[in-house]
Write a protein that holds these residues in place. Structure first.
Motif, PDB file in Angstrom:
ATOM      1  N   LYS A 103       0.830  -1.207   0.000  1.00 54.83           N
ATOM      2  CA  LYS A 103       0.000   0.000   0.000  1.00 54.83           C
ATOM      3  C   LYS A 103       0.864   1.256   0.000  1.00 54.83           C
ATOM      4  O   LYS A 103       0.596   2.215  -0.741  1.00 54.83           O
ATOM      5  CB  LYS A 103      -0.919   0.000   1.221  1.00 54.83           C
ATOM      6  N   GLN A 104       1.919   1.260   0.809  1.00 53.01           N
ATOM      7  CA  GLN A 104       2.792   2.429   0.877  1.00 53.01           C
ATOM      8  C   GLN A 104       3.492   2.679  -0.455  1.00 53.01           C
ATOM      9  O   GLN A 104       3.610   3.825  -0.903  1.00 53.01           O
ATOM     10  CB  GLN A 104       3.829   2.248   1.984  1.00 53.01           C
ATOM     11  N   ILE A 105       3.943   1.609  -1.112  1.00 54.17           N
ATOM     12  CA  ILE A 105       4.612   1.755  -2.404  1.00 54.17           C
ATOM     13  C   ILE A 105       3.656   2.331  -3.444  1.00 54.17           C
ATOM     14  O   ILE A 105       4.003   3.249  -4.195  1.00 54.17           O
ATOM     15  CB  ILE A 105       5.167   0.394  -2.872  1.00 54.17           C
ATOM     16  N   VAL A 106       2.438   1.807  -3.496  1.00 48.97           N
ATOM     17  CA  VAL A 106       1.447   2.292  -4.462  1.00 48.97           C
ATOM     18  C   VAL A 106       1.125   3.763  -4.219  1.00 48.97           C
ATOM     19  O   VAL A 106       0.988   4.555  -5.160  1.00 48.97           O
ATOM     20  CB  VAL A 106       0.168   1.432  -4.392  1.00 48.97           C
ATOM     21  N   GLU A 107       1.028   4.149  -2.951  1.00 49.58           N
ATOM     22  CA  GLU A 107       0.704   5.538  -2.626  1.00 49.58           C
ATOM     23  C   GLU A 107       1.864   6.488  -2.910  1.00 49.58           C
ATOM     24  O   GLU A 107       1.658   7.664  -3.216  1.00 49.58           O
ATOM     25  CB  GLU A 107       0.295   5.637  -1.157  1.00 49.58           C
ATOM     26  N   MET A 108       3.091   5.983  -2.837  1.00 51.28           N
ATOM     27  CA  MET A 108       4.264   6.834  -3.033  1.00 51.28           C
ATOM     28  C   MET A 108       4.664   6.980  -4.499  1.00 51.28           C
ATOM     29  O   MET A 108       5.253   7.997  -4.880  1.00 51.28           O
ATOM     30  CB  MET A 108       5.451   6.281  -2.235  1.00 51.28           C
ATOM     31  N   VAL A 109       4.371   5.967  -5.319  1.00 50.13           N
ATOM     32  CA  VAL A 109       4.807   5.976  -6.719  1.00 50.13           C
ATOM     33  C   VAL A 109       3.572   5.983  -7.616  1.00 50.13           C
ATOM     34  O   VAL A 109       2.830   5.001  -7.675  1.00 50.13           O
ATOM     35  CB  VAL A 109       5.692   4.752  -7.042  1.00 50.13           C
ATOM     36  N   GLU A 110       3.375   7.081  -8.313  1.00 52.33           N
ATOM     37  CA  GLU A 110       2.148   7.294  -9.075  1.00 52.33           C
ATOM     38  C   GLU A 110       1.908   6.230 -10.139  1.00 52.33           C
ATOM     39  O   GLU A 110       0.771   5.833 -10.398  1.00 52.33           O
ATOM     40  CB  GLU A 110       2.194   8.678  -9.727  1.00 52.33           C
ATOM     41  N   SER A 111       2.971   5.747 -10.778  1.00 55.13           N
ATOM     42  CA  SER A 111       2.811   4.818 -11.898  1.00 55.13           C
ATOM     43  C   SER A 111       2.572   3.376 -11.462  1.00 55.13           C
ATOM     44  O   SER A 111       2.259   2.524 -12.290  1.00 55.13           O
ATOM     45  CB  SER A 111       4.051   4.865 -12.795  1.00 55.13           C
ATOM     46  N   ILE A 112       2.708   3.081 -10.172  1.00 51.52           N
ATOM     47  CA  ILE A 112       2.534   1.705  -9.688  1.00 51.52           C
ATOM     48  C   ILE A 112       1.096   1.491  -9.235  1.00 51.52           C
ATOM     49  O   ILE A 112       0.574   2.237  -8.409  1.00 51.52           O
ATOM     50  CB  ILE A 112       3.508   1.405  -8.534  1.00 51.52           C
ATOM     51  N   GLU A 113       0.462   0.462  -9.785  1.00 50.76           N
ATOM     52  CA  GLU A 113      -0.916   0.137  -9.437  1.00 50.76           C
ATOM     53  C   GLU A 113      -1.005  -1.078  -8.517  1.00 50.76           C
ATOM     54  O   GLU A 113      -1.830  -1.121  -7.608  1.00 50.76           O
ATOM     55  CB  GLU A 113      -1.725  -0.123 -10.709  1.00 50.76           C
ATOM     56  N   LEU A 114      -0.182  -2.086  -8.783  1.00 45.69           N
ATOM     57  CA  LEU A 114      -0.148  -3.303  -7.979  1.00 45.69           C
ATOM     58  C   LEU A 114       1.302  -3.702  -7.747  1.00 45.69           C
ATOM     59  O   LEU A 114       2.189  -3.363  -8.537  1.00 45.69           O
ATOM     60  CB  LEU A 114      -0.888  -4.449  -8.684  1.00 45.69           C
ATOM     61  N   VAL A 115       1.553  -4.447  -6.676  1.00 47.04           N
ATOM     62  CA  VAL A 115       2.911  -4.840  -6.306  1.00 47.04           C
ATOM     63  C   VAL A 115       2.994  -6.361  -6.197  1.00 47.04           C
ATOM     64  O   VAL A 115       2.118  -7.001  -5.611  1.00 47.04           O
ATOM     65  CB  VAL A 115       3.320  -4.213  -4.955  1.00 47.04           C
ATOM     66  N   ARG A 116       4.039  -6.930  -6.783  1.00 47.33           N
ATOM     67  CA  ARG A 116       4.367  -8.338  -6.560  1.00 47.33           C
ATOM     68  C   ARG A 116       5.800  -8.385  -6.029  1.00 47.33           C
ATOM     69  O   ARG A 116       6.733  -7.988  -6.713  1.00 47.33           O
ATOM     70  CB  ARG A 116       4.244  -9.149  -7.849  1.00 47.33           C
TER      71      ARG A 116
END
Length: 230
Positions: A103-116
Motif C-alpha cells: 500500500k505504501q509503495i502504491v501511494e508513493m509511486v504514481e505509476s505503480i498500481e499493484l505490487v508483486r
C-alpha cells in the motif's frame, strides 16, 4: 585493481580469500564482489562506514546494493527489526506487513498500481518479461546496450562490449533469439531498429549501472514511453 599497498594493509582478507576459494566458486558468493587481487572482508559497519577484518575503514557508496538508504545500523531500523524478530521473523504465509508495504509503495509511486514482491532483481525482471508477453501476446523484448537486469538468460546479453555477445558462458542462442538489442540514449536509432517489429516490452534502466553509470536523457525516456504507447 589495487596495488601493493592494498595487499600490505589486508593480510587477513588475503588469507580468508584463499580459504574461500576452496568452498565458493571464484572465492565469492556473488561475482561482482570480486576484484583483483582479492576482495576485502567486512567485519562491521556504522553509518556510512564499513571496516574490514584487518581494521581498515572505508566509505561505503554501495550501501547493500542500494537498500540501506539510511546507512548502516540506523537506530530506528535496528529497533524495528528487534521488535519484529520477537513477533514473526519469517513465515510461509500471508501477513499484514506485506499489505502495508504494498500500500505504501502504491501511494508513493504514481505509476505503480499493484505490487508483486520477489526475491531478487533477476526474478523481478523474469516475471516482468513473462507478464508483458502474456498480456500482449508478443514475444520480442527490447533491451539496451550496457543494461544490466540480473541473471535471467534472455536479458543477459549486451551488458558490456562487444554488445552482440552473451554476458556469460552457458547461455544458448535459443534463450536470446527473442531479445532485440537497442542503442541507449538514441531514440532515432531505437525507432529504426524496432520499425516493423512487434515487441512485448522494452526494458530500460533510467541510469545505466553496469554500463558505466550513464544517465538517460529525459527526452529519451519520454520518447520511449510514447513509442511503447504507439
Amino acid at each position: 585493481m589495487f596495488g601493493e599497498k592494498y595487499v600490505q594493509r589486508t593480510p587477513k582478507s588475503k588469507k580468508l580469500f584463499e580459504e574461500a576459494r576452496k568452498y565458493l566458486p571464484g572465492g565469492v558468493s556473488y561475482a561482482i564482489r570480486f576484484f583483483e587481487p582479492y576482495p576485502f572482508y567486512v567485519s562491521r559497519a556504522e553509518g556510512r562506514k564499513v571496516w574490514d577484518i584487518d581494521g581498515n575503514a572505508y566509505t561505503d557508496y554501495w550501501m547493500g546494493h542500494g537498500a540501506l538508504l539510511m546507512g548502516h545500523r540506523y537506530p530506528p531500523v535496528i529497533e524495528a527489526i528487534k521488535d519484529q524478530l520477537n513477533l514473526l521473523p519469517h513465515v510461509g504465509f500471508s501477513h499484514e506487513w506485506e499489505v502495508k508495504l504494498a500500500k505504501q509503495i502504491v501511494e508513493m509511486v504514481e505509476s505503480i498500481e499493484l505490487v508483486r514482491f520477489t526475491n531478487s532483481g533477476t526474478e523481478a525482471a523474469m516475471y516482468s518479461i513473462r507478464l508483458a508477453r502474456a498480456y500482449t501476446g508478443k514475444r520480442l523484448i527490447g533491451k539496451f546496450e550496457g543494461g544490466w537486469h540480473g541473471g535471467y538468460d534472455a536479458l543477459h546479453i549486451a551488458v558490456s562490449p562487444p554488445y552482440k555477445l552473451p554476458g556469460s558462458l552457458g547461455i544458448t542462442e535459443g534463450a536470446l533469439k527473442d531479445t532485440v538489442i537497442l542503442p541507449y540514449n538514441d531514440l532515432d536509432g531505437v525507432r529504426e531498429i524496432v520499425k516493423g517489429l512487434e515487441l512485448a516490452a522494452i526494458i530500460v534502466e533510467p541510469v545505466l549501472g553496469a554500463g558505466g553509470f550513464i544517465p538517460s536523457d529525459p527526452e529519451f525516456l519520454k520518447g520511449l514511453r510514447e513509442l511503447c504507447d504507439e
